[in-house]
Structures are given as C-alpha cells and as structure tokens.
Write a protein that holds these residues in place. Structure first.
Motif, PDB file in Angstrom:
ATOM      1  N   PHE A 284       0.816  -1.218   0.000  1.00  0.00           N
ATOM      2  CA  PHE A 284       0.000   0.000   0.000  1.00  0.00           C
ATOM      3  C   PHE A 284       0.851   1.270   0.000  1.00  0.00           C
ATOM      4  N   ARG A 285       2.185   1.122   0.063  1.00  0.00           N
ATOM      5  CA  ARG A 285       3.058   2.275  -0.118  1.00  0.00           C
ATOM      6  C   ARG A 285       3.396   2.497  -1.586  1.00  0.00           C
ATOM      7  N   ASP A 286       2.968   1.568  -2.423  1.00  0.00           N
ATOM      8  CA  ASP A 286       3.195   1.639  -3.866  1.00  0.00           C
ATOM      9  C   ASP A 286       2.034   2.403  -4.513  1.00  0.00           C
ATOM     10  N   ARG A 287       2.346   3.558  -5.129  1.00  0.00           N
ATOM     11  CA  ARG A 287       1.286   4.363  -5.743  1.00  0.00           C
ATOM     12  C   ARG A 287       0.561   3.604  -6.843  1.00  0.00           C
ATOM     13  N   ARG A 288       1.286   2.758  -7.538  1.00  0.00           N
ATOM     14  CA  ARG A 288       0.649   1.973  -8.597  1.00  0.00           C
ATOM     15  C   ARG A 288      -0.388   1.030  -8.015  1.00  0.00           C
ATOM     16  N   PHE A 289      -0.047   0.390  -6.904  1.00  0.00           N
ATOM     17  CA  PHE A 289      -0.976  -0.528  -6.255  1.00  0.00           C
ATOM     18  C   PHE A 289      -2.191   0.238  -5.719  1.00  0.00           C
ATOM     19  N   VAL A 290      -1.938   1.379  -5.066  1.00  0.00           N
ATOM     20  CA  VAL A 290      -3.042   2.176  -4.511  1.00  0.00           C
ATOM     21  C   VAL A 290      -3.961   2.665  -5.628  1.00  0.00           C
ATOM     22  N   GLY A 291      -3.373   3.108  -6.735  1.00  0.00           N
ATOM     23  CA  GLY A 291      -4.196   3.563  -7.851  1.00  0.00           C
ATOM     24  C   GLY A 291      -5.053   2.446  -8.421  1.00  0.00           C
ATOM     25  N   GLY A 487     -23.732   6.943  -9.638  1.00  0.00           N
ATOM     26  CA  GLY A 487     -22.799   5.863  -9.931  1.00  0.00           C
ATOM     27  C   GLY A 487     -21.892   6.203 -11.100  1.00  0.00           C
ATOM     28  N   ALA A 488     -22.446   6.854 -12.124  1.00  0.00           N
ATOM     29  CA  ALA A 488     -21.629   7.263 -13.270  1.00  0.00           C
ATOM     30  C   ALA A 488     -20.556   8.251 -12.840  1.00  0.00           C
ATOM     31  N   GLY A 489     -20.915   9.184 -11.969  1.00  0.00           N
ATOM     32  CA  GLY A 489     -19.939  10.147 -11.465  1.00  0.00           C
ATOM     33  C   GLY A 489     -18.830   9.480 -10.675  1.00  0.00           C
ATOM     34  N   ALA A 490     -19.197   8.481  -9.854  1.00  0.00           N
ATOM     35  CA  ALA A 490     -18.193   7.767  -9.065  1.00  0.00           C
ATOM     36  C   ALA A 490     -17.226   7.012  -9.967  1.00  0.00           C
ATOM     37  N   VAL A 491     -17.756   6.358 -11.013  1.00  0.00           N
ATOM     38  CA  VAL A 491     -16.903   5.606 -11.936  1.00  0.00           C
ATOM     39  C   VAL A 491     -15.962   6.544 -12.689  1.00  0.00           C
ATOM     40  N   LEU A 492     -16.468   7.673 -13.159  1.00  0.00           N
ATOM     41  CA  LEU A 492     -15.627   8.624 -13.879  1.00  0.00           C
ATOM     42  C   LEU A 492     -14.526   9.167 -12.975  1.00  0.00           C
ATOM     43  N   ALA A 493     -14.898   9.563 -11.757  1.00  0.00           N
ATOM     44  CA  ALA A 493     -13.896  10.070 -10.814  1.00  0.00           C
ATOM     45  C   ALA A 493     -12.870   9.002 -10.480  1.00  0.00           C
ATOM     46  N   GLY A 494     -13.343   7.772 -10.300  1.00  0.00           N
ATOM     47  CA  GLY A 494     -12.433   6.667  -9.997  1.00  0.00           C
ATOM     48  C   GLY A 494     -11.469   6.391 -11.134  1.00  0.00           C
ATOM     49  N   GLY A 495     -11.965   6.440 -12.366  1.00  0.00           N
ATOM     50  CA  GLY A 495     -11.095   6.199 -13.510  1.00  0.00           C
ATOM     51  C   GLY A 495     -10.009   7.248 -13.634  1.00  0.00           C
ATOM     52  N   LEU A 496     -10.383   8.505 -13.468  1.00  0.00           N
ATOM     53  CA  LEU A 496      -9.394   9.581 -13.578  1.00  0.00           C
ATOM     54  C   LEU A 496      -8.377   9.519 -12.440  1.00  0.00           C
ATOM     55  N   THR A 497      -8.865   9.219 -11.222  1.00  0.00           N
ATOM     56  CA  THR A 497      -7.955   9.126 -10.075  1.00  0.00           C
ATOM     57  C   THR A 497      -6.986   7.966 -10.231  1.00  0.00           C
ATOM     58  N   ALA A 498      -7.510   6.787 -10.569  1.00  0.00           N
ATOM     59  CA  ALA A 498      -6.656   5.610 -10.735  1.00  0.00           C
ATOM     60  C   ALA A 498      -5.625   5.841 -11.842  1.00  0.00           C
ATOM     61  N   ALA A 499      -6.071   6.404 -12.963  1.00  0.00           N
ATOM     62  CA  ALA A 499      -5.150   6.644 -14.070  1.00  0.00           C
ATOM     63  C   ALA A 499      -4.061   7.641 -13.680  1.00  0.00           C
ATOM     64  N   ALA A 500      -4.446   8.689 -12.940  1.00  0.00           N
ATOM     65  CA  ALA A 500      -3.451   9.686 -12.516  1.00  0.00           C
ATOM     66  C   ALA A 500      -2.418   9.069 -11.583  1.00  0.00           C
ATOM     67  N   LEU A 501      -2.858   8.267 -10.625  1.00  0.00           N
ATOM     68  CA  LEU A 501      -1.920   7.627  -9.706  1.00  0.00           C
ATOM     69  C   LEU A 501      -0.997   6.651 -10.432  1.00  0.00           C
ATOM     70  N   LEU A 502      -1.560   5.880 -11.349  1.00  0.00           N
ATOM     71  CA  LEU A 502      -0.749   4.931 -12.108  1.00  0.00           C
ATOM     72  C   LEU A 502       0.257   5.647 -13.004  1.00  0.00           C
ATOM     73  N   ARG A 503      -0.175   6.719 -13.652  1.00  0.00           N
ATOM     74  CA  ARG A 503       0.728   7.476 -14.520  1.00  0.00           C
ATOM     75  C   ARG A 503       1.852   8.109 -13.714  1.00  0.00           C
ATOM     76  N   ARG A 504       1.530   8.640 -12.533  1.00  0.00           N
ATOM     77  CA  ARG A 504       2.551   9.241 -11.677  1.00  0.00           C
ATOM     78  C   ARG A 504       3.560   8.191 -11.220  1.00  0.00           C
ATOM     79  N   ALA A 505       3.042   6.988 -10.885  1.00  0.00           N
ATOM     80  CA  ALA A 505       3.946   5.915 -10.467  1.00  0.00           C
ATOM     81  C   ALA A 505       4.850   5.488 -11.624  1.00  0.00           C
ATOM     82  N   ASP A 506       4.307   5.437 -12.837  1.00  0.00           N
ATOM     83  CA  ASP A 506       5.114   5.060 -14.000  1.00  0.00           C
ATOM     84  C   ASP A 506       6.217   6.092 -14.259  1.00  0.00           C
TER      85      ASP A 506
END
Length: 520
Positions: A284-291, A487-506
């Motif tokens: 859980f200290r891995d940003r990629r995993f958290v994202g 639900g659509a708003g939650a999915v959109l926010a989740g997608g953008l957040t996860a992608a941002a965290l994964l991109r930052r980790a990369d």
C-alpha cells in the motif's frame, strides 16, 4: 523467467500437443495453457453465477421451504459474506500451499456445498450449505486468477485476464436468465445441482492440466492474521449489506461495523509486526498498487450499484418480468465477452497503456450509465447505453486487474488475487447500499403528498387513482436516474484518479531507471 514460473511443477506442466506445444516450450509457458484457461473460466463462471442466480428463485423458496424475509436474506447473503471474509486468507493460503492444490480443494468444497444445497429441505440447512459454498467460492475466486498469472506472461497475460474478467461479467448478467430457464423446467434445487457436472469436469481437467505453483517463502502460517481479516471483512461487508434494511444508525449496522473496523485495525497492527505476515502491507506504499485498488473499488461500486438500480427500473417502471429484464440486460455482458474473447480489448490496452486504458474505459462506462439512466421510451436508447457500458467495462476491468497484480511480486499472486477480490466485494456491496440509499432518499422526496414512503410497492398500494400511480412511478424513475447518475460520477472520478496515480507511479519508475546512467 519469474520466480513463480520457475516454481510451476506437477501434472499439466508438460500437457498438450499441437501448435501451442513448441511455443510453450520456447517461452517456459505450459503448452496447454489455453486449455487451462478454459477450465479456469468454466469454474469461475459457476462461482459467479451463484451470486446472482438465486434472485429469480425467491417465490419458489418462499412456497416450498416457507422461507420468510429474514430467511431469504440469509440464504442469499450467507454465500457472499463467507466468500468476502475468506478471500484474503484464501489467497495467502494458495501462495503457501499451492494454487492448483487449493483450486482442487475449493472445487471439492464448492461441489459438496452445492449438493447439500440442492438436497436441502429446510431453510437452516440451505443457509449452512450456502455458507459451505462460500468457502469453496473464496478459494476458487483467488486460485483461478492466480493460476492465470502463472501460466501466461507478456501480451498473452493481458488477453487471458481479459477473458477471465469477461467470464465474470457474463456470469453476473447470465444468472437471472439461466435461473429462470432452470426453474421453468425443474425444482429450485436444480440451481445448485447443475454445479456438480462443472465441479467434476473441473476436478478431472484441473488435475490433468493445471501446473502446480507456490511461493518459495517459508515460515509458519499467520493464523492470527487469518482470524482478524476474516472477522473484520465479514463484519464490515455484513454491516454494509444490512444498512439499507435496518437503517445506517441502527444497532444491527453500527455494532458489526464497529467490530469489523476494530478487527481490521488490529489486523493492520498485527501484520506490521508479524515476522511472516499473511498480507504484506508494504504494497500500500506503492502508488501503482493504490491507484489500481482505487479503480477496483470504484468500478465495482458504480457497476454493481447501477446494474442493481437498472434491473429494478426495468421491472418496476417498464414492467418487464425478471427473465425478460435479464435478457434485455444481456447486451452488456455479451459486449464484454466479445471484445475480450476476440482480443480486441487487449490490443487497445497494449496500444494505449494501462493508465489511459483505465481512464478511457471508465469514461466510456460512465457515459453508458448516463445514457441508460436518461433513456426514454423504447429499447433503442437503453441498448446504446448497454453497449457503451460493455465497451467501457471490457477495456477498463482487465487493465485494472492487471495493474493490481503487476504491482505485486509474482510469487504473491494469490495474495494479489485475494486483495482484488476483497476490494471488489467491498466496492460492490457499497455500490448497492449507497446508490440504493440515494434512490430511497430521492424517491421519498419526490413522492406525491399522501403516498406511503419506504418502498415502491407500499407507495403504489396507497395510490388510489391511475394518476396517483403514474406519479409514484414517475418519482421512482426519477430517483433511479439520480442513483445511476451518481454511480456514473463515481466511476468517472475513480477512472481519472486511478489513471493519474498509475501514470505518476510510472513516471517515477522511469526517472529512477534513468538516474544511474545519468549520474554515472
């Protein structure tokens, strides 16, 4: 070759003939890996179906067993609660004792539970049998995904995870239609007895084809961690599931929720100082995993919650029977299956990369939710929404699963599958509970004066004229739209957040990879 690949031994590691054999030998992959995937997906389909197939059997269970409301809730929830509570422990056990061995054990337990459920004559026995099935289901959900990770690598792994995810989506959507077809010709026990041929085939094929693999790590089992995680997750998920019925401030919800949070807090503290922890919290200290985990929770939150509301809307507002409603929802699952089985989703992911695939997929999924929510009369607009939902899910879900598992060492594949499954269970339970609460609150606010609040049937019972009934149905439709859009708003926010965290980790990983050569 990864550590986990090197550990693969036993029956099935050299099985298979034909064009795949030479390629498998050249890469170190089992030559019969696509047959292994077929076996794994068949088992996965049976497990997921049992989460949804019972919905159409409520009248039969009420008539034949005299099941009351509380009995029906336990019959449905005993399976999912036990399964959710044991996923972390099952994944850790698979890494330690062997993924193939635990898959076969899970099949045996699942089969025995199915047999007992199909032959039950009382609600108590059926509830107990469903709990036994949940134990087997937890073992199978973690080991099937872990086996996929062991027998595939590179681009093939992405495609295989996509097929595994597609089968899960198919099982979720196919439950009501399959249940309706079985009940049209057989007694309700057939819903469980139909699992037995699948279990038998899985045992025979799994023993012959699936290679064994386990983590090389030693040390004693973390029994304290198993106990604390099981109690904590089961109590928290149980509180979420019972929230809409008993009220979020009731003792039936607050008591289990508090106990579960205390158990999970104790679990975290124990894992941090345990010399051989069941779950390495350093993940859980891995940003990629958290994202990736963020994406898992929010995609299941939105998807499960919205599909729950959409099913009600089709039945209560549009007047479809349960079987007809299930069939009209089928294009969603069929789109997921088509895009993943043809490999199209895997090729798009390879071109876009994981972060962009998650962002694009969840944005398309959210758009589909919005279109389905706002669809007017006729099936055409709803079909467009379902096709968008299927496209988004086919693109985002495998990428999210792959991101979770890529952030975990291969020798901990079972633990990664356990985390993925647990987060999916929590997200799905939250989606139904929270979006259901949004629907209920909005419905109560929109009801015409004098109508009974609490549920649509109660409100319709107090409506004396056709105009009042129409107003009640309009209020429910508007409330359902509000929940689906949330639900659509939650999915959109989740997608953008996860992608941002994964991109930052990369980007961070790329900088670290360049640092030695730049400073040499």
């Amino acid at each position: 070759m990864t550590a986990a690949t090197g550990a693969a031994t036993g029956p099935g590691s050299d099985a298979g003939t034909g064009p795949d054999t030479e390629a498998g030998a050249a890469t170190g992959r089992p030559p019969a890996r696509w047959l292994v995937l077929a076996v794994v997906c068949l088992v996965q389909l049976a497990v997921v179906l049992d989460n949804t197939v019972l919905g159409v059997a409520v009248p039969s269970l009420t008539r034949d067993l005299g099941a009351g409301t509380a009995d029906l809730q336990w019959i449905v929830n005993a399976y999912s609660l036990v399964q959710a509570g044991l996923l972390l422990a099952a994944g850790s056990a698979a890494d330690r004792y062997g993924r193939r061995r635990l898959m076969l054990l899970g099949l045996a337990v699942f089969g025995l539970g199915s047999l007992a459920a199909g032959l039950s004559h009382t609600t108590g026995r059926l509830i107990a049998a469903r709990a036994v099935m949940g134990v087997g289901g937890a073992l199978l959900l973690t080991t099937t995904l872990a086996v996929v990770l062991q027998v595939f690598d590179g681009p093939e792994r992405t495609r295989a995870i996509g097929v595994w995810s597609a089968v899960s989506a198919l099982g979720y959507a196919a439950g009501p239609p399959i249940g309706g077809l079985l009940l049209a010709h057989f007694a309700w026990g057939s819903l469980f007895l139909v699992n037995l041929p699948v279990v038998l085939l899985g045992l025979l094929a799994g023993r012959a084809l699936v290679p064994e693999s386990r983590s090389p790590r030693g040390g004693p089992p973390d029994l304290t961690g198993v106990l604390l995680s099981t109690v904590g997750v089961t109590a928290v998920v149980g509180a979420i599931v019972s929230g809409p019925e008993h009220g979020w401030s009731s003792a039936q919800v607050l008591g289990p929720a508090a106990a579960g949070l205390l158990a999970l807090t104790a679990f975290v503290r124990w894992e941090l100082r345990c010399p051989h922890p069941m779950l390495d919290l350093g993940f859980f200290r891995d940003r990629r995993f958290v994202g990736a985990v963020t994406g898992v929770v929010l995609i299941t939150f939105g998807s499960t919650g919205v599909l729950f509301l959409l099913t009600q809307q089709l039945q209560f507002v549009r007047g479809y029977e349960p079987l007809e409603a299930g069939l009209r929802m089928a294009p969603f699952a069929l789109t997921v299956v088509a895009l993943n089985f043809t490999g199209l989703a895997a090729r798009v992911t390879a071109r876009l990369g994981t972060p962009r695939s998650i962002a694009a997929g969840m944005a398309i999924l959210a758009a589909g939710f919005a279109v389905a929510a706002l669809a007017g009369g006729g099936y055409g607009p709803l079909l467009v929404g379902l096709l968008l939902m299927g496209t988004g899910c086919a693109l985002a879900n495998p990428a999210i699963v792959a991101a979770v598992l890529d952030a975990i060492p291969p020798e901990r594949a079972g633990a990664g599958a356990g985390v993925d499954g647990t987060m999916a269970e929590v997200g799905g339970s939250l989606g139904v509970a929270v979006l259901g609460a949004v629907l209920n609150a909005r419905f109560a606010a929109l009801l015409p004066a004098g109508a009974a609040a609490g549920s649509l049937p109660a409100a319709l019972a107090t409506a004396g004229t056709d105009g009042e009934r129409s107003a009640v149905l309009d209020a429910f439709a508007a409330a359902s739209r509000s929940g689906q859009l949330a639900g659509a708003g939650a999915v959109l926010a989740g997608g953008l957040t996860a992608a941002a965290l994964l991109r930052r980790a990369d980007r961070r990983a790329e900088r670290q990879a360049r640092a030695p050569s730049g400073t040499a």
